[in-house]
Motif scaffolding. Structure first.
Motif: not given
Length: 261
Positions: A27-31
């Motif tokens: 999974s990818l979680i942004g700033p």
């Protein structure tokens, strides 16, 4: 407690995750993402944009949350997506951020059950305790009240509204506002009756249901114009369903694009 993050997940250092958040593989979680306590993000989920997520939500695999909206006028403005508490979001869902042409925010309330392949476009407002079945698609600026059920493969045209306690059937094409309490389906869309099962499940009293039945009769079975129906509905106050009467009157007063009739 330390947040349970799979080693293959990529979390931007600027993201704010409660210590109890779980994030699955890849999974990818942004700033600009904030995620509240107890929320579980499954594998292969992307959460980006200026997105705020509350407590105890669960996101299943392959969803895209907070991506740039699909409005061709969008020029990168920092618009937002806000998601409340205790929502379940199943596989392959897409929730987009808002636009500056509207409220600048897409908003999801609490305790919603969102099934696979559901799309929430920019500036959608989804209330509380709603069920959206597989493949439901809400275009930009759609507003959905509380305790609404939307059937699978249903498309809701931009700027439409669906009132509290309404139910939209399978594969419907919603191109007019759906008043509270009503059951609608078909293409073209038609009102079929009241969502009585839903009202009884929510412990509406016999008096409240009787008033809602009278509202339905005045809107759909009395051969009245909409203006005449509104006047007659206003006369139902004092019969044990004043909140329901006011809910309907408020909805009809702002039905700029007409209602399903």
């Amino acid at each position: 407690m330390t947040a349970r993050i799979h080693p293959t997940a990529i979390i931007d250092p600027a993201a704010e995750l409660d210590d109890s958040v779980e994030v699955g593989a890849y999974s990818l979680i942004g700033p600009h993402v904030t995620i509240g306590a107890g929320t579980v993000v499954g594998p292969h989920v992307v959460i980006e944009g200026h997105t705020t997520i509350g407590r105890d939500n669960r996101f299943f695999q392959f969803s895209s949350i907070g991506a740039p909206n699909q409005d061709k006028k969008y020029a990168g403005e920092p618009t937002t997506l806000v998601i409340g508490d205790r929502n379940t979001v199943r596989e392959f869902c897409t929730f987009n951020i808002g636009t500056v042409q509207d409220r600048g925010e897409t908003r999801v309330g609490d305790d919603n059950w969102v099934m696979a392949y559901v799309h929430l476009a920019h500036d959608v407002v989804l209330g509380n305790q709603c069920v959206l079945a597989n493949g439901a698609t809400l275009a930009g600026h759609v507003q959905v009240g509380d305790w609404v059920t939307i059937g699978g493969l249903t498309g809701v045209l931009q700027r439409m509204r669906i009132g509290d306690h309404a139910m939209v059937g399978f594969q419907a094409h919603v191109s007019q506002d759906v008043p509270p309490f009503m059951t609608v389906d078909g293409h073209p869309l038609a009102a079929r009756g009241l969502n009585l099962v839903g009202l009884r499940r929510r412990d509406f009293t016999a008096e409240q249901i009787a008033v809602v039945k009278q509202i339905h009769k005045l809107l759909y079975r009395s051969n009245l114009t909409l203006e005449q129906s509104i006047a007659e509905i206003g006369q139902l106050r004092g019969q044990g369903g004043d909140a329901e009467v006011q809910l309907m009157l408020d909805f009809l007063a702002s039905a700029a694009r007409g209602i399903v009739r």
